[in-house]
Design an enzyme around this catalytic site. Sequence first.
Site, mmCIF file in Angstrom:
data_model
loop_
_atom_site.group_PDB
_atom_site.id
_atom_site.type_symbol
_atom_site.label_atom_id
_atom_site.label_comp_id
_atom_site.label_asym_id
_atom_site.label_seq_id
_atom_site.Cartn_x
_atom_site.Cartn_y
_atom_site.Cartn_z
ATOM 1 N N ASP A 14 0.935 -1.156 0.158
ATOM 2 C CA ASP A 14 0.212 0.027 0.175
ATOM 3 C C ASP A 14 0.543 1.285 0.026
ATOM 4 O O ASP A 14 0.299 2.234 0.543
ATOM 5 C CB ASP A 14 -1.004 0.051 1.241
ATOM 6 C CG ASP A 14 -1.916 -1.384 1.203
ATOM 7 O OD1 ASP A 14 -2.417 -1.633 0.158
ATOM 8 O OD2 ASP A 14 -2.101 -1.597 2.386
ATOM 9 N N HIS A 42 -5.025 -1.570 -5.488
ATOM 10 C CA HIS A 42 -4.071 -0.264 -6.162
ATOM 11 C C HIS A 42 -5.120 0.594 -6.315
ATOM 12 O O HIS A 42 -5.868 0.401 -7.367
ATOM 13 C CB HIS A 42 -3.305 -1.061 -7.316
ATOM 14 C CG HIS A 42 -2.074 -2.060 -7.130
ATOM 15 N ND1 HIS A 42 -1.416 -2.193 -7.925
ATOM 16 C CD2 HIS A 42 -1.805 -2.485 -5.480
ATOM 17 C CE1 HIS A 42 -0.650 -3.467 -7.107
ATOM 18 N NE2 HIS A 42 -0.719 -3.361 -5.860
HETATM 19 P P1 GDP Z 1 -0.783 0.282 -3.608
HETATM 20 O O1 GDP Z 1 -1.409 -0.729 -3.098
HETATM 21 O O2 GDP Z 1 0.668 0.413 -3.242
HETATM 22 O O3 GDP Z 1 -0.990 0.688 -4.933
HETATM 23 O O4 GDP Z 1 -1.487 1.489 -2.744
HETATM 24 P P2 GDP Z 1 -2.970 1.676 -2.160
HETATM 25 O O5 GDP Z 1 -3.647 2.281 -3.307
HETATM 26 O O6 GDP Z 1 -3.430 0.497 -1.311
HETATM 27 O O7 GDP Z 1 -2.751 2.947 -0.885
HETATM 28 C C1 GDP Z 1 -2.318 4.014 -1.502
HETATM 29 C C2 GDP Z 1 -3.316 5.228 -0.987
HETATM 30 O O8 GDP Z 1 -2.960 6.365 -1.036
HETATM 31 C C3 GDP Z 1 -4.350 5.308 -2.124
HETATM 32 O O9 GDP Z 1 -5.563 5.633 -1.670
HETATM 33 C C4 GDP Z 1 -3.782 6.277 -2.851
HETATM 34 O O10 GDP Z 1 -5.013 7.210 -3.680
HETATM 35 C C5 GDP Z 1 -3.311 7.248 -1.951
HETATM 36 N N1 GDP Z 1 -2.144 8.208 -2.237
HETATM 37 C C6 GDP Z 1 -1.010 7.472 -3.215
HETATM 38 N N2 GDP Z 1 -0.003 8.674 -3.419
HETATM 39 C C7 GDP Z 1 -0.484 9.598 -2.576
HETATM 40 C C8 GDP Z 1 -0.133 10.867 -2.145
HETATM 41 O O11 GDP Z 1 0.888 11.163 -2.515
HETATM 42 N N3 GDP Z 1 -0.755 11.581 -1.396
HETATM 43 C C9 GDP Z 1 -2.013 11.300 -1.046
HETATM 44 N N4 GDP Z 1 -2.735 12.046 -0.144
HETATM 45 N N5 GDP Z 1 -2.547 10.197 -1.405
HETATM 46 C C10 GDP Z 1 -1.810 9.137 -2.025
HETATM 47 P P1 IMO Z 2 -1.362 -4.025 -2.084
HETATM 48 O O1 IMO Z 2 -0.927 -4.827 -3.483
HETATM 49 C C1 IMO Z 2 -1.391 -4.676 2.207
HETATM 50 C C2 IMO Z 2 -1.355 -8.831 3.425
HETATM 51 C C3 IMO Z 2 -2.338 -9.151 4.359
HETATM 52 C C4 IMO Z 2 -1.666 -10.523 5.029
HETATM 53 C C5 IMO Z 2 -0.467 -11.012 4.009
HETATM 54 C C6 IMO Z 2 -0.978 -12.236 3.487
HETATM 55 O O2 IMO Z 2 -2.243 -3.166 -2.296
HETATM 56 O O3 IMO Z 2 -0.037 -3.725 -1.453
HETATM 57 P P2 IMO Z 2 -2.613 -12.799 1.556
HETATM 58 O O4 IMO Z 2 -3.965 -12.559 1.110
HETATM 59 O O5 IMO Z 2 -1.774 -12.258 0.280
HETATM 60 O O6 IMO Z 2 -2.456 -14.257 1.849
HETATM 61 O O7 IMO Z 2 -2.258 -12.074 2.743
HETATM 62 O O8 IMO Z 2 -0.440 -9.969 3.320
HETATM 63 N N1 IMO Z 2 -1.700 -8.269 2.211
HETATM 64 C C7 IMO Z 2 -1.719 -6.875 1.999
HETATM 65 N N2 IMO Z 2 -1.388 -6.028 2.806
HETATM 66 N N3 IMO Z 2 -1.892 -4.380 1.025
HETATM 67 C C8 IMO Z 2 -1.954 -5.668 0.086
HETATM 68 O O9 IMO Z 2 -1.719 -5.403 -1.251
HETATM 69 C C9 IMO Z 2 -1.911 -6.890 0.896
HETATM 70 N N4 IMO Z 2 -2.153 -8.133 -0.004
HETATM 71 C C10 IMO Z 2 -2.097 -8.831 1.212
HETATM 72 O O10 IMO Z 2 -3.134 -8.370 5.205
HETATM 73 O O11 IMO Z 2 -1.093 -9.805 6.332
HETATM 74 MG MG MG Z 3 -2.940 -1.264 -1.917
#
Ligand code: GDP
Ligand code: IMO
Ligand code: MG
Length: 423
Positions: A14, A42
């Site tokens: 994340d 994502h």
């Molecule tokens: P990923 O799994 O690595 O793609 O990340 P996620 O989407 O799960 O979590 C990142 C969160 O932060 C999302 O809600 C994005 O819209 C938000 N986000 C990403 N970059 C920025 C930033 O620079 N500033 C802010 N405020 N939000 C961001």
């Molecule tokens: P992105 O791609 C955050 C964590 C789960 C758990 C461990 C294993 O958005 O970064 P799984 O379902 O893969 O067997 O879970 O990994 N986990 C994540 N945490 N972001 C994710 O995806 C995750 N995908 C799995 O919480 O601890």
């Molecule tokens: Mg994520």
Amino acid sequence: MSNVTSIVGAQWGDEGKGRIVDYLAVNSDLVIRFQGGDNAGHTVINDKGKFALHIIPSGIFNPNTMNIVGAGTVVNFNTMATELEAITAKGVAVDNLFVDVRAHLIMPYHCDLDGAQEQNKSEKMKIGTTKRGIGPCYSDKATRSGIRAADLLDMDRLRNRIEMALPQKNRELSYFGLKEYTVDELMALCTKWKDQFGHKIIDTLPVVRQAYEEGRKILLEGQLGVMRDLDWGIYPYTTSSSPTSGGAGVGSGLGPRRIDEVIGVTKVYSSSVGGGPFMSELFGEEAERLRSIGGEYGATTGRPRRCGWFDAVATEFSCWINDFTGLALTKLDILDTFETIKICTAYRVNGEIINYLPETALQEIAEPIYEEYDGWMCDTSKARTWEDLPKNAQMFCSRISELVGAPIKFISVGPERDQIIIM
Ligand code: GDP
Ligand code: IMO
Ligand code: MG
């Protein structure tokens, strides 16, 4: 940007990988998701709307970019169908999406078993999986009893594979008191998947090779981060694949030397979803403040994310494992209102101070040691150049880069595509 760039999570997941891939995909010919399944969340915000992508690569919004769900992934076609509906409803065409024949299929029993295995663990031992069947599916891949996308293209072979795998799966299901499946029922499901997705299942390697040989721009999109890597992460609280740059080569079909750049995406603080050690974790009001300003709730499960300060020890380890050529720092704007900001630069373990990341058991007893900085106390979300950033923010970013050991390539100051500083 050079030809082949891996975008990988430098922390616990994340970090904002989707957001960075969406930005870079505009100028890319190919985006390949190389591992994981629909456990990813994502988030992408662009001119088409706001999306939470799970298995679909974050380059999908560009009609001229081919998007590949790579050989190293595990695919649930039921959830892919739902995800595609949500995207097409906003007018995004998905003719540019393909799945490699080698991808493994997440079957309904994988999801059932994932849930049951978690439920059977004590609170302390729970991994906190997304219950998307990821672990059970990769387990079957490793024991060579998995069903692959290629099997959907040959119904006789598919029936043989299911007949071989199912008796043991049913024994596992019955151990947990869960409903068993019949071969016919699974064949019917797979026939539906074949009708829906058969035309998207291809051997992607010739396409990838040709694109590479023609010098086209290729992005390899990782899911999660190194701290949840099966080998190098906080085992057993990991996922079941490798979200590292090494995994990128394996899961996409590009040997490691063909990858020119590895961008480690990292927040300027930390978050983690699920179980396991998290050294710089904050609790109580401090954690709540970071969580609510940062909007730290899971994109797949909606769970509140654990939040903490930036952990330079863990991210330096990440830099070693992934060999970052550059960093994408994200969510700088989230720290705009913090009077003081901390960075964890070492741990105290059994009374000794260490500056490297130890194995899981020692991480569980490691206490963070922090450096403290004055915040910048102003809005950075409109900054588009390094010079636009306040001095304290520049110093903070530079210190992260110095501690991690990689140059900054991007700084994200908001969730939208253009809220980014290119270094
Ligand atoms: P990923 O799994 O690595 O793609 O990340 P996620 O989407 O799960 O979590 C990142 C969160 O932060 C999302 O809600 C994005 O819209 C938000 N986000 C990403 N970059 C920025 C930033 O620079 N500033 C802010 N405020 N939000 C961001
Ligand atoms: P992105 O791609 C955050 C964590 C789960 C758990 C461990 C294993 O958005 O970064 P799984 O379902 O893969 O067997 O879970 O990994 N986990 C994540 N945490 N972001 C994710 O995806 C995750 N995908 C799995 O919480 O601890
Ligand atoms: Mg994520």
